[in-house]
Write a protein that holds these residues in place. Structure first.
Motif, short mmCIF file in Angstrom:
data_model
loop_
_atom_site.label_atom_id
_atom_site.label_comp_id
_atom_site.label_asym_id
_atom_site.label_seq_id
_atom_site.Cartn_x
_atom_site.Cartn_y
_atom_site.Cartn_z
N THR A 56 0.81 -1.27 0.13
CA THR A 56 0.11 -0.04 -0.11
C THR A 56 0.82 1.34 0.02
O THR A 56 2.11 1.25 0.51
N ASP A 143 -9.54 3.41 14.81
CA ASP A 143 -10.37 2.73 13.90
C ASP A 143 -9.76 2.51 12.67
O ASP A 143 -10.04 1.45 11.65
N ASN A 144 -8.83 2.98 12.20
CA ASN A 144 -7.93 3.18 10.91
C ASN A 144 -6.83 2.07 11.47
O ASN A 144 -6.40 1.76 10.13
N LEU A 145 -6.60 1.32 12.42
CA LEU A 145 -5.61 0.37 12.52
C LEU A 145 -4.16 0.87 11.93
O LEU A 145 -3.49 -0.01 11.16
N ALA A 146 -3.71 2.03 12.23
CA ALA A 146 -2.56 2.58 11.67
C ALA A 146 -1.33 1.89 12.41
O ALA A 146 -1.46 2.13 13.71
N SER A 251 -11.00 11.99 0.87
CA SER A 251 -12.47 11.67 0.85
C SER A 251 -12.97 11.42 -0.58
O SER A 251 -14.00 10.34 -0.63
N SER A 252 -12.61 11.77 -1.56
CA SER A 252 -12.81 11.19 -3.06
C SER A 252 -12.66 9.90 -3.18
O SER A 252 -13.51 9.22 -3.91
N VAL A 253 -11.46 9.41 -2.88
CA VAL A 253 -11.19 7.89 -3.27
C VAL A 253 -11.61 7.13 -2.14
O VAL A 253 -11.65 5.96 -2.13
N GLY A 254 -12.01 7.62 -0.79
CA GLY A 254 -11.82 6.67 0.20
C GLY A 254 -10.95 6.28 1.11
O GLY A 254 -9.82 6.10 0.42
N PHE A 255 -10.86 6.70 2.28
CA PHE A 255 -9.50 6.25 2.98
C PHE A 255 -9.14 4.93 2.80
O PHE A 255 -8.13 4.66 2.80
N ASN A 256 -10.10 4.02 2.85
CA ASN A 256 -9.81 2.79 2.44
C ASN A 256 -9.02 2.31 1.26
O ASN A 256 -8.29 1.45 1.18
N ASN A 257 -9.48 3.12 0.26
CA ASN A 257 -8.53 3.03 -0.97
C ASN A 257 -7.55 3.88 -1.11
O ASN A 257 -6.70 3.61 -2.18
N SER A 260 -4.01 2.70 -2.71
CA SER A 260 -3.98 1.25 -3.47
C SER A 260 -3.44 1.14 -4.56
O SER A 260 -3.22 0.09 -5.14
N LYS A 264 -4.50 6.65 -6.66
CA LYS A 264 -5.24 6.71 -5.36
C LYS A 264 -4.39 7.45 -4.47
O LYS A 264 -4.73 7.37 -3.25
N GLN B 150 -16.50 0.77 -1.82
CA GLN B 150 -15.48 1.66 -1.02
C GLN B 150 -16.20 1.82 0.47
O GLN B 150 -17.45 2.49 0.68
N LYS B 184 -3.27 -3.90 -0.95
CA LYS B 184 -4.53 -3.64 -0.30
C LYS B 184 -5.41 -2.88 -0.71
O LYS B 184 -5.07 -1.59 -1.35
N VAL B 186 -7.18 -3.12 -3.58
CA VAL B 186 -7.15 -3.17 -4.87
C VAL B 186 -8.46 -4.45 -5.15
O VAL B 186 -8.38 -5.60 -4.69
#
Lengths: 770, 410
Positions: A56, A143-146, A251-257, A260, A264, B150, B184, B186
């Motif tokens: 990542t 919650d972001n498990l950083a 925000s536009s790609v999403g924190f989870n993405n 990636s 992104k 997402q 991660k 994708v």
């Protein structure tokens, strides 16, 4: 940064970091340095190998080196290291501290655009102070498990409380607000994080605004309020947790993405990621056309190929010859390469003076990530502590054996005797069986490496640089009443004989310690088994481990073992004279470690009594090493000293019975020394003196760890097209991974050219420190 | 919910159709002759439908077996929560790991007590494997469904409680999930879609070269049986077949890099870097091609039609290339079609050795990275490709060779 696992193979492709003395064998002729290379043609593309590809590029969550080594080339931080290792401005154009030196205010560089991977400006957005605030907010939310949250929580005021509160908030999210806050407050009090905290305070703690980070986008300032004064704070700022993130884009790609893929993330660093194939075999960087410091980005394209598995030892030099990589380091395992470049046709070349005109022997001071042998004095007897244990081959009752070992390891004199008796010379054989000089170069005798932390001191009316290592030598000399030369010889790296004791001495130390144990705790039985966890699934590494363990057992007991033979069979080999009682301490190798996962699990469960691991420093201060050994410190779970029972009245530590009283007193004294040193921020010499006192105590009395080896020490022969000393470098953080300033020639540099560049760099470095 | 109903309705309709076809073919219903019956009872249609049905079952079985095997190690903490949790406080590690496993769908949070009582704490339990498996089947069955693309973490400003919510849902036919460790975040379909063309690119060249070299070699070996060229060809086949594959790959790698000084790292922008993997594969593959071409051709040599052609006075070359070869390659055409489709899957060894970012290498990499979702997805894709390639090759052979029949009684 993190503990690191044993290196299985040493990849012979590197950026050739180095410093240290000159090479007496090289006649420079009329070459003076960098200016003489002006007429030589440069390549626009650089190619190299990496052993692992990133998973990542999310700078807020990852703390893995394979990820951050790329991220730092795409996103700049507040500061960076120059090519001499000095901290210099990056996106933080300048900074100042308050009078108490616990608040840092950075003035953020103006008009640095955020750029997309294809070289377009992102909605005309530029880097703002709030971008640093955004990334910290993501990293510190449980919650972001950083993974890298701790780099902020360690030092920024209110950051640890916020992380802990978000963690507890997540855990109790089923409860109504009042009950939830009340439970969070109770737990925070119990953990000693926020003494006296009430439910009302929790609501405030859960607001990120309370964390000591503030910004003013109009004034372009960013302020960090620290828990306490820490002058090493700027050296922590190159880690990815401190890099900025553009909120609107995230925000536009999403924190989870986020992170990636190449599209992104947003870029404000020297390079853009042009290609990152989904199979993870290749990455291609292109120069960022909008980079604020683009004049210092000299190579336009960088190509990273993943190193194939099961490569031959001559792979690197063959790849170099076919023009697919731009530099390589020679190892004596590559027999053809060694003969061609080092020994030469007539066999007269040496490690210091290789025969080939393009082969340069560089003297290095190491990676600054030392590996240590350490003891776990609180191994658990449950399923985790006995994970895949080999003890069953030796004893009938594994749990009883582990308990017995733990009892013995409570005593510092016993631990120290065991560590002293380890035959490290036998350990170093894995680095080169045939060449004693090469394997000796791996040896270290201090935990904090030489050439890691320095301060300026006055000498003969002039300000000169003094290494923390010199403070260690002075402390050793004064403690043992020996000359400084003698102390230096004892502590210097690359000297495997410094800490070696004779067979008689090691047997005596073990015998004395065991006699003392019998008196202090008559319930301890002998032999005491110490299970070692190594890379047993790798045949070669296992055979080296077995040899080392055999040699160490011999040193401790005077009896030669065969690792495959259980202790009860000793009589058959040595006759009736040899009985179990002849053996006082026996190290055994866990042969059930059948895979890398087994190894990682055994390591994470601390399913061992003796183990090897490394430590990567977090910042440029001895504290990053010495903090690992304090009670409840960074590696205390591995050492079995992770309790932190604090006496509520005077905040002093209380022994919970895990350690003997005498050991506990030692730890308290050590902790106190480290704390005392950490509070000393005015006089760095004084600070280092106190740390040196703690470190010598750690090495000689505590019996927790023994320094083992470090890579990159001593002479390394390499052939390279890269002009050395042009890229950022530091013994900590991520600057070594930056490619800004990289220059690659179309031909290999000669040894004269490289020596001249080295001399010039050392001169300039000395100037830069003034 | 609506999509769930739609999805399962479609599945039910497919099952009904299959049952209908079987019943018609067994003369249980629709006994009168009409175009529907004629179509359904056509041997090729019936055979294709049967094969598609059995293929689906094979894929489902492959998924189920992989699912069970991957989850047979119940110690998820050991697999997923090592290393990266090092710096988390001791009392947070277990909970953090459970949250991570819940995000992967392996665990679920539950309460053993009244969730609003002060002493009640959340616990985690394994999600039953059958539930996970059914959910996965639902995701991979090709019908339109809405999946979350997402996730976003949203904190309620009033209660301060955060939850992962879906920020972006999309309609998709086929959902393999997203990579959890290897790359991660994708989508696995995206990884597959990008790596397959890379494998196909070098693979198709290897197949073409294999065919271009293997067929002539086989033909000449057959034509000059027991003469020098046949003996040389046989020696080549025996030597290459007797060397372990890995040794052969590495010997060739050494030859290309140290003797010829060729570039052995694949570069998509440099077509010359395709040569080493293509040659390595083709040289190995042509042994099989030549062997079978020779064998089938020698079988045909003793056929009556060859004797007849000779009696008619046709030239040997005409007999060889026009008559014998046409008959001999029919059995080989099946493997040719299969090989072309198998190019999409690539080869782990070749792609690893020559640094090719194709499909072949990622399964092992995903396994090493403990990326269960990805491994699962790749197994599904590999199973589909294998099954489809055999189906197409069977059907194409049936079309090409009129002697092949799909009915048992003919």
């Amino acid at each position: 940064m993190n503990k690191c696992k044993i290196l299985i193979s040493l990849l012979a492709v590197t950026m050739l970091a180095s410093c240290g003395g000159g090479n007496q064998y090289v006649d420079l002729g009329n070459i003076n340095g960098y200016a003489d290379l002006a007429s030589l043609e440069r390549k626009d593309t650089f190619s190299t190998y990496v052993s692992t590809m990133p998973s990542t590029l999310n700078s807020a969550t990852t703390n893995q080196q394979e990820d951050s080594q790329h991220i730092v080339n795409f996103v700049d931080g507040l500061v960076e290291n120059d090519r001499f290792g000095n901290i210099v401005p990056s996106l933080g154009e300048s900074w100042e501290t308050n009078a108490a030196k616990d608040t840092y205010t950075f003035h953020i560089r103006k008009n640095v655009p955020w750029v997309t991977w294809d070289g377009q400006q992102y909605k005309d957005k530029t880097v703002k102070p709030s971008d640093f605030y955004t990334s910290a907010r993501y990293a510190l939310n449980f919650d972001n498990l950083a993974e890298g949250y701790y780099l902020l929580a360690l030092i920024i005021d209110g950051a640890n409380e916020y992380w802990q509160a978000t963690f507890l908030n997540s855990q109790f999210k089923n409860l109504s607000e009042n009950i939830r806050y009340s439970r969070i407050a109770t737990r925070l009090n119990e953990m000693g994080i926020t003494p006296g905290c009430t439910a009302k305070d929790v609501e405030k703690i859960l607001k990120f605004e309370r964390v000591g980070i503030s910004y003013d986008d109009a004034a372009m300032t960013l302020t960090y309020k620290l828990k306490q004064r820490a002058d090493y704070f700027p050296t922590m700022l190159t880690y990815s947790a401190y890099l900025p993130m553009q909120e609107e884009f995230v925000s536009s790609v999403g924190f989870n993405n986020f992170g990636s893929d190449k599209d992104k993330i947003l870029y404000c660093g020297a390079y853009l990621l042009d290609e990152w194939d989904p199979a993870g075999t290749r990455m291609v960087y292109k120069k960022n056309p909008y980079y604020w410091d683009k004049d210092h980005v000299t190579t336009s394209t960088l190509i990273f190929n993943k190193l194939p598995t099961n490569i031959r030892s001559d792979y690197a030099h063959e790849q170099y010859k076919s023009g697919q990589i731009d530099s390589f380091v020679l190892t004596d395992a590559d027999v053809d390469g060694w003969n061609e470049y080092v020994l030469g046709k007539d066999g007269t070349g040496t490690l210091e003076n290789p025969a080939h005109p393009n082969a340069f022997s560089n003297y290095g001071e190491g990676s600054k990530s030392p590996f240590i042998y350490y003891l776990n004095q609180n191994r658990e007897t449950n399923s985790q502590g006995t994970y895949n244990t080999s003890l069953r081959n030796y004893v009938d009752n594994v749990e009883a054996s582990i308990t017995n070992t733990n009892k013995a390891l409570k005593y510092s004199y016993f631990r120290q005797a065991v560590l002293n008796s380890l035959d490290l010379e036998a350990y170093y054989l894995r680095f080169s069986v045939d060449n004693e000089q090469i394997r000796s170069q791996y040896a270290i005798n201090t935990y904090t490496p030489r050439d890691f932390a320095k301060t300026m001191v006055e000498k003969d009316g002039q300000l000169v640089e003094k290494d923390y290592f010199d403070f260690l030598c002075e402390e050793y000399a004064s403690k043992h009443n020996v000359s400084l030369e003698k102390a230096t010889e004892k502590l210097e790296p690359m000297n495997p004989y410094a800490s070696k004791i004779s067979l008689e001495e090691s047997m005596k130390q073990i015998k004395d310690a065991c006699d003392r144990l019998k008196k202090d705790d008559p319930s301890i039985t002998f032999p005491i088994y110490l299970e070692n966890v190594g890379i047993a699934y790798d045949e070669e590494q296992r055979s080296y481990d077995d040899y080392f363990i055999e040699a160490s057992n011999e040193a401790m007991n005077g009896i030669i073992f065969d690792e495959d033979i259980a202790i009860n069979d000793l009589n058959k080999i040595y006759g009736t004279n040899a009985t179990d009682s002849d053996v006082l301490v026996r190290i055994i190798n866990n042969t059930n470690i059948a895979s890398a996962t087994d190894y990682t699990n055994a390591s994470d469960y601390h399913a061992f009594s003796i183990f090897v691991s490394g430590w990567i420093p977090d910042f440029e201060d001895p504290l990053t090493f010495l903090n690992t050994a304090t009670l409840g410190g960074d590696m205390s779970q591995h050492f079995g000293t992770n309790f932190h029972y604090v006496n509520a009245d005077d905040k002093s530590l209380v022994n919970d019975g895990s350690l003997s009283e005498e050991t506990f007193e030692l730890f308290v004294e050590y902790d106190s020394l480290v704390r005392q040193a950490d509070l000393e921020n005015e006089d760095i010499s004084k600070r280092y003196q106190l740390f040196a006192k703690a470190e010598i105590m750690l090495l000689e009395e505590m019996g927790i760890l023994r320094p083992l080896y470090m890579t990159g020490l001593g002479y390394q022969v390499s052939v390279s097209n890269i002009i050395p000393y042009r890229t950022p470098r530091a013994g900590y953080g991520t600057s070594n991974d930056k490619y800004k300033g990289l220059e690659v020639l179309k031909q290999a540099l000669t040894k004269q050219q490289r020596q001249a560049l080295k001399n010039e760099w050392e001169r300039e470095k000395a100037e830069s420190k003034k | 919910m609506g999509t769930m109903i739609l999805g399962y309705t479609i599945i039910a309709l497919i099952v009904c159709l299959v049952v209908f076809v079987v019943l018609v073919n067994h003369n249980i219903i629709m006994k009168s002759d009409n175009w529907v019956r004629r179509f359904i009872t056509n041997p090729l249609t019936y055979y294709s439908l049967k094969r598609i049905g059995s293929s689906l079952i094979s894929i489902m079985l492959a998924v189920a077996i992989t699912f069970v095997l991957l989850r047979s190690n119940k110690n998820f903490h050991a697999v997923f929560c090592t290393g990266w949790l090092d710096k988390f406080p001791n009392d947070a590690k277990d909970y953090t790991c459970n949250v991570y496993l819940s995000n992967l769908g392996l665990k679920e949070m539950y309460y053993n007590c009244d969730p609003t009582s002060e002493s009640c704490e959340a616990s985690f339990r394994d999600v039953p494997m059958i539930v996970q498996l059914l959910k996965y089947y639902y995701n991979i069955l090709p019908f339109p469904k809405e999946v979350c693309m997402q996730l976003s973490y949203e904190v309620d400003e009033v209660t301060n409680v955060g939850e992962w919510v879906c920020a972006n849902k999309e309609w998709t036919l086929f959902d393999l999930g997203v990579s959890s460790a290897y790359r991660k975040g994708v989508a696995i379909t995206k990884i597959v879609a990008q790596t397959m063309p890379v494998s196909f690119r070098w693979g198709i060249w290897a197949i073409l070269l294999d065919t271009m070299l293997g067929y002539p070699l086989g033909i000449f070996m057959a034509k000059y049986k027991d003469r020098f060229i046949d003996k040389l060809g046989k020696a080549y086949i025996i030597v290459l077949d007797s060397i372990p594959g890995l040794v052969y790959y590495y010997v060739l790698l050494v030859f290309f890099s140290t003797v010829l000084h060729w570039k052995t790292i694949y570069n998509p922008d440099d077509p010359m870097t395709l040569l080493p993997p293509v040659l390595t594969t083709a040289f190995a593959g042509m042994t099989g091609t030549a062997y079978w071409v020779r064998r089938y051709m020698l079988n045909e040599f003793s056929s009556d039609y060859v004797k007849f052609a000779r009696a008619k006075g046709l030239s040997e070359n005409r007999i060889l290339f026009i008559h014998i070869l046409r008959n001999a390659i029919v059995p080989l055409s099946r493997s040719f079609v299969t090989s072309i489709i198998a190019c999409l899957i690539g080869s782990f060894f070749i792609e690893n050795i020559y640094n090719i970012g194709g499909f072949g290498g990622i399964l092992i990499s995903a396994l090493n990275a403990e990326d269960y979702t990805m491994v699962q997805g790749l197994v599904v894709i590999t199973a589909i490709i294998s099954v489809v390639s055999y189906l197409i090759s069977d059907i194409s052979m049936a079309i090409a060779d009129p002697r092949i029949s799909f009915t048992a009684d003919e």
